[in-house]
Structure formats: structure tokens, C-alpha cells
Scaffold this active site. Structure first.
Site, PDB file in Angstrom:
ATOM      1  N   CYS A 108      -5.441  38.004 -46.150  1.00 38.47           N
ATOM      2  CA  CYS A 108      -6.088  38.660 -44.999  1.00 38.47           C
ATOM      3  C   CYS A 108      -6.334  40.159 -45.176  1.00 38.47           C
ATOM      4  O   CYS A 108      -7.340  40.666 -44.687  1.00 38.47           O
ATOM      5  CB  CYS A 108      -5.299  38.373 -43.735  1.00 38.47           C
ATOM      6  SG  CYS A 108      -5.087  36.606 -43.486  1.00 38.47           S
ATOM      7  N   HIS A 242      -6.804  43.186 -38.028  1.00 28.53           N
ATOM      8  CA  HIS A 242      -7.046  41.801 -38.463  1.00 28.53           C
ATOM      9  C   HIS A 242      -6.923  40.856 -37.270  1.00 28.53           C
ATOM     10  O   HIS A 242      -5.920  40.871 -36.549  1.00 28.53           O
ATOM     11  CB  HIS A 242      -6.036  41.441 -39.559  1.00 28.53           C
ATOM     12  CG  HIS A 242      -6.047  40.001 -39.923  1.00 28.53           C
ATOM     13  ND1 HIS A 242      -7.203  39.271 -40.085  1.00 28.53           N
ATOM     14  CD2 HIS A 242      -5.030  39.125 -40.144  1.00 28.53           C
ATOM     15  CE1 HIS A 242      -6.903  38.025 -40.397  1.00 28.53           C
ATOM     16  NE2 HIS A 242      -5.587  37.908 -40.431  1.00 28.53           N
ATOM     17  N   ASN A 272      -9.252  33.231 -36.760  1.00 24.08           N
ATOM     18  CA  ASN A 272      -8.799  34.042 -37.892  1.00 24.08           C
ATOM     19  C   ASN A 272      -9.635  33.677 -39.122  1.00 24.08           C
ATOM     20  O   ASN A 272      -9.531  32.566 -39.628  1.00 24.08           O
ATOM     21  CB  ASN A 272      -7.310  33.746 -38.110  1.00 24.08           C
ATOM     22  CG  ASN A 272      -6.723  34.458 -39.314  1.00 24.08           C
ATOM     23  OD1 ASN A 272      -7.439  35.026 -40.128  1.00 24.08           O
ATOM     24  ND2 ASN A 272      -5.404  34.403 -39.424  1.00 24.08           N
TER      25      ASN A 272
HETATM   26  O1  UT7 Z   1      -3.785  35.566 -41.065  1.00 24.85           O
HETATM   27  C1  UT7 Z   1      -2.546  35.286 -41.607  1.00 24.85           C
HETATM   28  C2  UT7 Z   1      -1.504  35.794 -40.733  1.00 24.85           C
HETATM   29  N1  UT7 Z   1      -1.129  34.805 -39.769  1.00 24.85           N
HETATM   30  C3  UT7 Z   1      -0.663  35.180 -38.619  1.00 24.85           C
HETATM   31  O2  UT7 Z   1      -0.619  36.352 -38.342  1.00 24.85           O
HETATM   32  C4  UT7 Z   1      -0.124  34.138 -37.675  1.00 24.85           C
HETATM   33  C5  UT7 Z   1       1.146  34.627 -37.033  1.00 24.85           C
HETATM   34  N2  UT7 Z   1       1.773  33.667 -36.132  1.00 24.85           N
HETATM   35  C6  UT7 Z   1       1.213  33.299 -34.960  1.00 24.85           C
HETATM   36  O3  UT7 Z   1       0.134  33.754 -34.641  1.00 24.85           O
HETATM   37  C7  UT7 Z   1       1.970  32.378 -34.049  1.00 24.85           C
HETATM   38  O4  UT7 Z   1       3.285  32.225 -34.516  1.00 24.85           O
HETATM   39  C8  UT7 Z   1       1.307  30.972 -33.890  1.00 24.85           C
HETATM   40  C9  UT7 Z   1       0.043  31.093 -33.074  1.00 24.85           C
HETATM   41  C10 UT7 Z   1       1.009  30.389 -35.259  1.00 24.85           C
HETATM   42  C11 UT7 Z   1       2.273  30.027 -33.160  1.00 24.85           C
HETATM   43  O5  UT7 Z   1       2.644  30.611 -31.892  1.00 24.85           O
HETATM   44  P1  UT7 Z   1       4.178  30.529 -31.421  1.00 24.85           P
HETATM   45  O6  UT7 Z   1       4.254  31.144 -30.080  1.00 24.85           O
HETATM   46  O7  UT7 Z   1       4.997  31.154 -32.514  1.00 24.85           O
HETATM   47  O8  UT7 Z   1       4.382  29.007 -31.255  1.00 24.85           O
HETATM   48  P2  UT7 Z   1       5.547  28.116 -31.852  1.00 24.85           P
HETATM   49  O9  UT7 Z   1       5.475  28.069 -33.332  1.00 24.85           O
HETATM   50  O10 UT7 Z   1       6.810  28.604 -31.229  1.00 24.85           O
HETATM   51  O11 UT7 Z   1       5.188  26.691 -31.303  1.00 24.85           O
HETATM   52  C12 UT7 Z   1       5.854  26.203 -30.204  1.00 24.85           C
HETATM   53  C13 UT7 Z   1       5.454  24.791 -29.890  1.00 24.85           C
HETATM   54  C14 UT7 Z   1       5.918  23.741 -30.868  1.00 24.85           C
HETATM   55  O12 UT7 Z   1       6.432  22.682 -30.084  1.00 24.85           O
HETATM   56  P3  UT7 Z   1       8.001  22.483 -29.912  1.00 24.85           P
HETATM   57  O13 UT7 Z   1       8.513  22.178 -31.280  1.00 24.85           O
HETATM   58  O14 UT7 Z   1       8.523  23.786 -29.369  1.00 24.85           O
HETATM   59  O15 UT7 Z   1       8.081  21.344 -28.936  1.00 24.85           O
HETATM   60  C15 UT7 Z   1       4.664  23.273 -31.534  1.00 24.85           C
HETATM   61  O16 UT7 Z   1       4.712  21.916 -31.891  1.00 24.85           O
HETATM   62  O17 UT7 Z   1       4.050  24.649 -29.782  1.00 24.85           O
HETATM   63  C16 UT7 Z   1       3.650  23.466 -30.453  1.00 24.85           C
HETATM   64  N3  UT7 Z   1       2.325  23.667 -30.966  1.00 24.85           N
HETATM   65  C17 UT7 Z   1       1.204  23.316 -30.292  1.00 24.85           C
HETATM   66  N4  UT7 Z   1       1.018  22.711 -29.099  1.00 24.85           N
HETATM   67  C18 UT7 Z   1      -0.238  22.509 -28.710  1.00 24.85           C
HETATM   68  C19 UT7 Z   1       1.960  24.259 -32.133  1.00 24.85           C
HETATM   69  N5  UT7 Z   1       0.627  24.306 -32.230  1.00 24.85           N
HETATM   70  C20 UT7 Z   1       0.132  23.721 -31.103  1.00 24.85           C
HETATM   71  C21 UT7 Z   1      -1.151  23.470 -30.632  1.00 24.85           C
HETATM   72  N6  UT7 Z   1      -1.302  22.863 -29.427  1.00 24.85           N
HETATM   73  N7  UT7 Z   1      -2.245  23.835 -31.330  1.00 24.85           N
END
Ligand code: UT7
Length: 315
Positions: A108, A242, A272
Site C-alpha cells: 500500500c 491511504h 482499498n
Molecule cells: O491496506 C492494507 C492495510 N490494511 C488495513 O489497514 C486493514 C486494517 N484492519 C481493518 O481495517 C479492520 O481490522 C477490519 C475492517 C479488517 C476488521 O474490522 P474489525 O473491527 O477489526 O473487525 P473484527 O476483525 O473484530 O471482526 C469482528 C467480527 C467477526 O465475528 P466474530 O468472530 O466476532 O463473531 C467476523 O467474523 O466481524 C465478523 N466479520 C464480518 N461480519 C459481517 C468480519 N468481516 C465481516 C463482514 N460482514 N464482511
């Protein structure tokens, strides 16, 4: 160096969150509050090399330069269909460039890494004009059955032309090598001799850890870079961050204690797009007439590697 032209190109297919919910257990209710993304542009029958070439033509047009006037061409790209030749060579052939060209894979922050390489060539007195393109298709890296990754990305290309000048005030590149946070693997051709296990693994990301790295790296580097170039936050007109996640941008904004108006965003309808993200944002803001002479733009990007980078550019 000095920026004299920008361009961008994006695929025509728009995929909304509702369209994703047709085959995934997801939708606006999770994606918008968690990321800010409402839709993204996804490659269908386009090629990333055509998007890259399109973006470059627009940037060259704006700069008023012919392909033969470019002395060095840098392409930032993580993945494309060709293993060889380099994507820069493929795009250079389409444009009719005659200069040396190189690919870099810095994920990125690749657009800012490319700016640093360009500036080094200017400082060495080796070039008069440099063309940079960031051309990316991250939607081809994820498993489209994995809702935690595929909803985040969009494809596209952004380009910029630089000439001699002193508008680039400073750049900081940073690496914290760690291949466990964001990674993807693919198998190579089998041979009669390979004995190790190999496998194709779609993009894997430890989202929360990358989130923390992104906010920490961005804020630390922006503050350190401003200090290094003798500017303060009050001198900054815009932060070109970014476009990975609106919550990351909000956290950076809050930490820097800077207003919304200094953070242009396009993540809502792009998602992204890896290293193309800052370059596309730059072109969109430029063509919308956002910048005026003397404005200070601060770029900040972070991603796989883990790599991050920041740059200060006077408009
Ligand atoms: O460009 C490269 C750099 N990348 C980044 O900067 C990305 C950085 N990270 C992020 O932006 C965030 O961590 C994410 C957007 C990827 C994830 O957000 P989060 O608030 O950290 O969510 P999480 O990982 O805590 O997910 C929580 C829950 C999980 O369910 P359980 O296990 O808590 O029941 C996931 O299964 O959300 C669930 N989940 C979804 N639910 C509905 C994950 N993706 C989805 C989805 N729709 N698309």
C-alpha cells in the site's frame, strides 16, 4: 522534484455492499460502520495494464509531455497476471516509452516509495521527468468466500508525472518486517526436483493488528516528518491518507487533532485499492480543483511488509 500531472483509471463494474450480501453473510450494517466502504470498482474484462496505461496517458496529457520526454518509469504493483516481463515494461510498451522502467512491490505505501526513488534520481541529476504509476488489482488476491477480506478491496490505477523542482519537502520510509500480519502465497511451476510442500493461499490479514500498526506508524511518521522539514500541523492543507478504512483515517485525524476538512476521502466508493489508493485520491482531488499553489500536502500510507511511508509535497 515537482508534480506536474496526475491521472487515474478505474474499472467500470461497481459492486455495492448489497451485491456482496447476495452470496456472503454481510452487508451495509457491518461494512459501513466498520470500514466506511459503500461500493468498490472491480475488474471484470479490463486488465490492470490497460488501467495503468490509461492513468499514465491522462497524467502525461496534463503534464504536457510526450512519452519520449520521460527519463524513468516506476510502476508500483503487488500482483498482476504476468510474472515476466515486469508490469512497468508492459505499460511502457503500450505508452511508447523509451526510458528505463522498474517495478516495485511495496504494497500500500508503494506510491510514496516510488516518489522516494524518483526524488533520488532527481537529486543525482540523472533525470528531467519521471512517470510513476500505481496499478493494482487486489480483488484478485482475496478468497471471495472470505467476508473478512474480500469486502475491503477495489481495483484501479493512479499516475503522476514529476519534473525538476523543489516541491517535495521530505519523505520518510519505514519497514517493520513481519510476514505474519498480511500475506498471500502462490505456487510456481512444478519441477522434477522440488520436494517441499507448496500451496496457493489467498490473502490473509490479521485485521486488528494491522489497524494498530497503521494508526501508530502513520501518526508517528507524520509528526516526525513535519518536524524534520520545519513545518507544523497548522501549515498542512491536506492529509492524503491511504484509503484502507475510514476508522483508521478517523483515528489518525483524532490523534493528530486535525479537522475533517483536511482529510479528503474516496474510500466510500473505491474501497482499498492498495498503492493505487493515494494516487487515485490525488488525481481526483486535483481534477476537482481542491489544491491551490502553496498548499502543503502530507501523504501517509501503510500496509503489508509491514511497510509505511509519509511525504510532504508543496503544491
Ligand atoms: O491496506 C492494507 C492495510 N490494511 C488495513 O489497514 C486493514 C486494517 N484492519 C481493518 O481495517 C479492520 O481490522 C477490519 C475492517 C479488517 C476488521 O474490522 P474489525 O473491527 O477489526 O473487525 P473484527 O476483525 O473484530 O471482526 C469482528 C467480527 C467477526 O465475528 P466474530 O468472530 O466476532 O463473531 C467476523 O467474523 O466481524 C465478523 N466479520 C464480518 N461480519 C459481517 C468480519 N468481516 C465481516 C463482514 N460482514 N464482511
Amino acid at each position: 522534484m515537482k508534480l506536474i500531472g496526475t491521472g487515474s483509471a478505474i474499472p467500470s463494474k461497481v459492486v455495492t455492499n448489497a451485491m456482496l450480501s447476495e452470496f456472503l453473510d454481510t452487508g451495509d450494517e457491518w461494512i459501513i460502520p466498520r470500514t466506511g466502504i459503500e461500493s468498490r470498482h472491480v475488474i471484470t474484462n479490463e486488465t490492470v495494464e490497460d488501467l495503468g496505461a490509461d492513468a499514465c496517458r491522462k497524467a502525461l496529457d496534463m503534464a504536457g509531455l510526450r512519452p519520449e520526454e520521460i527519463d524513468f518509469f516506476i510502476c508500483s504493483n503487488v500482483v498482476n497476471e504476468y510474472i515476466t516481463p515486469s508490469l512497468s515494461c508492459i505499460i511502457a510498451e503500450k505508452l511508447g516509452l523509451t526510458c528505463p522502467c522498474i517495478d516495485i512491490n511495496c504494497a500500500c505505501p508503494g506510491f510514496i516509495y516510488a516518489m522516494e526513488i524518483a526524488e533520488t534520481h532527481f537529486l543525482a541529476g540523472k533525470v528531467r521527468n519521471v512517470l510513476i504509476v500505481s496499478a493494482e488489482e487486489p480483488t484478485r488476491m482475496t478468497d471471495w468466500a472470505d467476508r473478512s477480506t474480500c469486502v475491503l478491496f477495489g481495483d484501479g490505477a493512479g499516475a503522476a508525472v514529476f519534473t525538476k523542482g523543489d516541491n517535495l519537502k521530505g519523505i520518510r520510509l519505514n519497514a517493520r518486517p513481519d510476514s505474519s500480519k498480511i500475506w498471500q502465497k502462490r505456487t510456481l511451476m512444478p519441477t522434477p526436483y522440488v520436494t517441499k510442500e507448496e500451496s496457493d493461499v489467498p490473502l490473509q490479514m490479521r485485521g486488528k493488528e494491522v489497524f494498530k500498526f497503521a494508526v501508530g506508524a502513520s501518526t508517528t511518521e507524520v509528526e516526525a516528518l513535519l518536524k524534520e522539514v520545519g513545518l507544523t500541523k497548522s501549515d498542512v492543507s491536506y492529509y492524503m491518507v491511504h484509503q484502507a478504512n475510514l476508522r483508521i483515517i478517523d483515528a489518525i485525524k483524532k490523534y493528530l487533532d486535525e479537522p475533517d476538512s483536511k482529510f479528503p476521502v474516496n474510500i466510500r466508493d473505491h474501497g482499498n485499492s492498495s498503492s493505487a489508493s493515494c494516487a487515485i485520491l490525488l488525481d481526483e482531488c486535483n481534477r476537482a480543483g481542491l489544491f491551490k499553489s502553496g498548499d502543503i500536502l502530507v501523504f501517509s500510507a501503510f500496509g503489508a511488509g509491514l511497510l509505511s511511508a509519509a511525504a510532504v509535497l508543496e503544491w
